[in-house]
Design an enzyme around this catalytic site. Structure first.
Site, short mmCIF file in Angstrom:
data_model
loop_
_atom_site.label_atom_id
_atom_site.label_comp_id
_atom_site.label_asym_id
_atom_site.label_seq_id
_atom_site.Cartn_x
_atom_site.Cartn_y
_atom_site.Cartn_z
N GLU A 1 -5.29 -5.09 -5.19
CA GLU A 1 -5.04 -5.67 -3.88
C GLU A 1 -4.67 -7.15 -3.99
O GLU A 1 -5.13 -7.85 -4.91
CB GLU A 1 -6.25 -5.48 -2.98
CG GLU A 1 -6.50 -4.02 -2.63
CD GLU A 1 -7.70 -3.80 -1.74
OE1 GLU A 1 -8.35 -4.80 -1.35
OE2 GLU A 1 -8.02 -2.63 -1.44
N SER B 1 0.84 -1.20 0.00
CA SER B 1 0.00 0.00 0.00
C SER B 1 0.88 1.26 0.00
O SER B 1 1.63 1.47 -0.93
CB SER B 1 -0.96 -0.04 1.19
OG SER B 1 -1.90 0.98 1.14
N HIS C 1 -4.15 -0.26 -4.42
CA HIS C 1 -5.60 -0.44 -4.31
C HIS C 1 -6.26 0.01 -5.62
O HIS C 1 -7.32 0.64 -5.62
CB HIS C 1 -6.16 0.38 -3.13
CG HIS C 1 -5.50 0.13 -1.82
ND1 HIS C 1 -5.80 -0.95 -1.02
CD2 HIS C 1 -4.54 0.84 -1.16
CE1 HIS C 1 -5.07 -0.91 0.09
NE2 HIS C 1 -4.29 0.16 0.01
#
Length: 275
Positions: A196, A127, A169
């Site tokens: 993801e 992330s 994402h």
């Protein structure tokens, strides 16, 4: 330009068990010294302990974590010593702007960069920890607004790799527009959108190989014939002609410098996983 000896691994967020298993099985031994950097998160103790336990469950015996923020400066002698010994450096998720604020430009950061260039070290992140790996990172641009001039914001990252935007994402949060906007504005950059539970391994600062269950989106603005970015006012929608896009899944790779896509042979996949 010097070819880095280190390896980068970036995950798009979500469940990161696959990333941890990949690092453990392919890129480090049970005795490897692993440092988890929790700067991006606002829950450093919980996050650091969770990653420590996850690596230890796979047999790793030397796992530590450090939190660098306004109360814990990066250039502590202890931190410099630990990063100097680390064989794996792992950046957690959170807010990538915190990585820039508290880590970029410090002696600790410079040590990481030098070791990545000169040694066979692994730098991994999920992330925010993935998004911050390049010399520039996207930190703003939401939904349909991201296709309006001025709505996508970028800033300097940790510069382990150059001329790449890594967005995370990607499919789950509808970030197609902002990556398209970013590479149209900066066509020397390749855009890499990570879904993801899906990520990339970057070897030699150039070759991207996909791992995980989802899709990696590559955007190449170098062949754009026209865009209206220089013509319209802030807040107006943008037009782009001939933006190139590729979709990669596990078993495929992309070369950043030559900008080509290909399917890996079974033999190549086995060889590259042991590199």
């Amino acid at each position: 330009m010097q070819i880095p000896k280190g390896t980068l691994i970036a995950l798009g967020g979500g469940d990161d068990d696959g990333l941890i298993s990949l690092v453990r099985s392919e890129l480090c031994s049970i005795d490897s010294h692993i440092e988890v950097i929790t700067t991006a998160t606002l829950e450093p103790m919980e996050s650091g302990q969770a990653y420590k336990e996850a690596f230890e469950e796979l047999g790793c015996s030397s796992v530590k974590f450090m939190h660098i923020d306004e109360d814990n400066e990066a250039d502590k002698p202890e931190y410099l010593s630990r990063i100097g010994r680390a064989e794996v450096i792992f950046f957690t998720g959170g807010n990538q702007l915190r990585l820039k604020e508290f880590l970029a430009g410090t002696q600790l950061h410079q040590l990481m960069q030098r070791r990545y260039k000169e040694e066979e070290i692994t730098i991994a992140g999920t992330s925010a920890g993935a998004a911050a790996m390049s010399d520039r990172m996207i930190y703003e641009g939401y939904g349909y607004h991201s296709l309006q001039k001025g709505e996508v914001k970028t800033t300097t990252g940790l510069s382990f790799i150059q001329n790449v935007f890594i967005d995370t994402h990607f499919t789950e949060r509808g970030r197609f527009g902002r990556l398209a906007h970013a590479v149209t504005k900066r066509p020397e950059f390749v855009g890499v959108g990570l879904g993801e539970e899906t990520g990339i391994i970057i070897r030699g600062g150039n070759h991207i190989e996909v791992f995980g269950a989802g899709v990696v989106t590559i955007m190449d603005g170098s062949h754009v014939r026209y865009s209206n970015l220089e013509e319209v006012d802030e807040g107006d929608p943008i037009a782009i002609e001939n933006l190139t896009m590729h979709l990669l899944v596990e078993g495929h790779e992309y070369c950043l410098t030559d900008r080509y896509f290909r399917k890996l042979s079974q033999q190549k996949r086995k060889t590259s996983s042991k590199t």
